[in-house]
Design an enzyme around this catalytic site. Structure first.
Site, mmCIF file in Angstrom:
data_model
loop_
_atom_site.group_PDB
_atom_site.id
_atom_site.type_symbol
_atom_site.label_atom_id
_atom_site.label_comp_id
_atom_site.label_asym_id
_atom_site.label_seq_id
_atom_site.Cartn_x
_atom_site.Cartn_y
_atom_site.Cartn_z
ATOM 1 N N LYS A 86 0.815 -1.226 0.000
ATOM 2 C CA LYS A 86 0.000 0.000 0.000
ATOM 3 C C LYS A 86 0.847 1.274 0.000
ATOM 4 O O LYS A 86 2.030 1.257 0.354
ATOM 5 C CB LYS A 86 -0.998 -0.028 1.161
ATOM 6 C CG LYS A 86 -2.195 -0.917 0.799
ATOM 7 C CD LYS A 86 -3.380 -0.783 1.694
ATOM 8 C CE LYS A 86 -4.504 -1.670 1.124
ATOM 9 N NZ LYS A 86 -5.620 -1.827 2.036
ATOM 10 N N ARG B 171 -4.232 -10.069 4.278
ATOM 11 C CA ARG B 171 -4.572 -10.030 2.842
ATOM 12 C C ARG B 171 -3.356 -9.504 2.086
ATOM 13 O O ARG B 171 -2.987 -8.344 2.257
ATOM 14 C CB ARG B 171 -5.790 -9.125 2.671
ATOM 15 C CG ARG B 171 -6.295 -9.008 1.244
ATOM 16 C CD ARG B 171 -7.493 -8.069 1.185
ATOM 17 N NE ARG B 171 -7.964 -7.891 -0.178
ATOM 18 C CZ ARG B 171 -7.420 -7.038 -1.029
ATOM 19 N NH1 ARG B 171 -6.405 -6.289 -0.676
ATOM 20 N NH2 ARG B 171 -7.911 -6.932 -2.260
#
Ligand code: 7PM
Length: 276
Positions: free
Chosen positions: A221, A255
């Site tokens: 991210k 995840r």
């Protein structure tokens, strides 16, 4: 802790890895939708071999800044992949979507979990999810994908996000979704500054207080890119360190894009935990 699926259960006494399987039309292949689905199913099988305990199939409709995809197109993308995976992998398949029509089509095709970045706030989503009877991951997002990163504001990000999740759990229970089918996720990167994301990670333990499984998605991210000044393909070390910190703080499902390295990192943690 465990999650019950139609075809068995997932033991969450140790953190497990959810592999991210994005199914977007591949601009480099001209084989059409069937070829895209077959290629995605191959990537999914590789992730299972590498140790993924769940596969998260997404048609990219909920990505920050992504152009909206209509339900029919999203179904056409994800259903062939789910059907192909169903024939060859044993692990539960999760559908990453906020649209009730997509959730229903995906579960009919063989998905056994819903992953909703919008926490079932779309009209009809609570009712459809209740009817499907599968586990649901409820993620926090401030604002909507197209604009949420503009100038996110919280009074206290940890309290605000946990309050939101507590309210969504109540909404689910009122709609007939049992608590035992719920998973919580603070939603790293969804309407959060780097400082917000860091606070959420530092105080992640607070999100375990509900007694529900906790899912964390930090893989590759932009907070990692910003803090380390790394492009998206050079964020593995940052992703692994955050995954381990999350696991140490009580996260049950991680995840990730990079399944094997994450499984290895978690195995090292488990080995230390098991020592005298
Ligand atoms: C661009 C920006 C592409 C962000 C993809 C993303 C989560 C999720 C996503 C998460 C749960 C990504 C995100 N992130 N579902 N879906 N939790 N439950 O990095 O953190 O994969 S999309």
């Amino acid at each position: 802790m465990r999650l019950q699926f139609p075809l068995g259960h997932l033991d969450l006494s140790r953190p497990v890895v959810m592999g991210i399987l994005n199914v977007t039309p591949d601009s480099f292949s001209d084989g059409g939708q069937d070829a895209d689905a077959a290629a995605a199913a191959v990537r999914g099988r590789i992730m299972v071999r590498e140790g993924a305990a769940i596969l998260d199939v997404g048609g990219e409709s909920t990505r920050p800044g992504a152009a909206p995809v209509d339900a029919e197109d999203e179904i056409a993308r994800v259903v062939p992949v789910i059907e192909a995976l169903r024939r060859t992998v044993e692990v539960p398949i999760s559908i990453d979507s906020s649209k009730p029509e997509v959730m229903a089509a995906a579960v009919t095709a063989g998905a056994s979990m819903i992953n909703d970045v919008n926490a079932l706030r779309a009209p009809g989503a609570l009712e459809v999810a209740a009817g499907l009877g599968v586990p649901v991951c409820m993620m926090h997002m401030q604002g909507e994908p197209r604009t949420m990163q503009t100038a996110p504001v919280y009074e206290d990000v940890v309290s605000d996000v946990s309050q939101f999740l507590v309210e969504r759990v109540a909404a689910c229970e009122n709609a007939g979704i049992p608590r035992s089918n719920l998973v919580l996720d603070p939603g790293f990167g969804f309407g959060k500054t780097v400082a917000h994301n860091l606070s959420l990670m530092k105080h992640l333990r607070r999100f375990c207080e509900a007694g529900l499984p906790l899912l964390v998605g930090v893989s590759r991210k932009s907070m990692i890119g910003t803090l380390l000044d790394r492009p998206v393909d050079e964020r593995l070390a940052g992703s692994l360190s955050l995954a381990c910190l999350a696991a140490a703080a009580g996260a049950n499902i991680l995840r990730v894009h990079d399944v094997r390295p994450t499984v290895d990192a978690l195995a090292m943690m488990a080995a230390v935990d098991a020592a005298d």
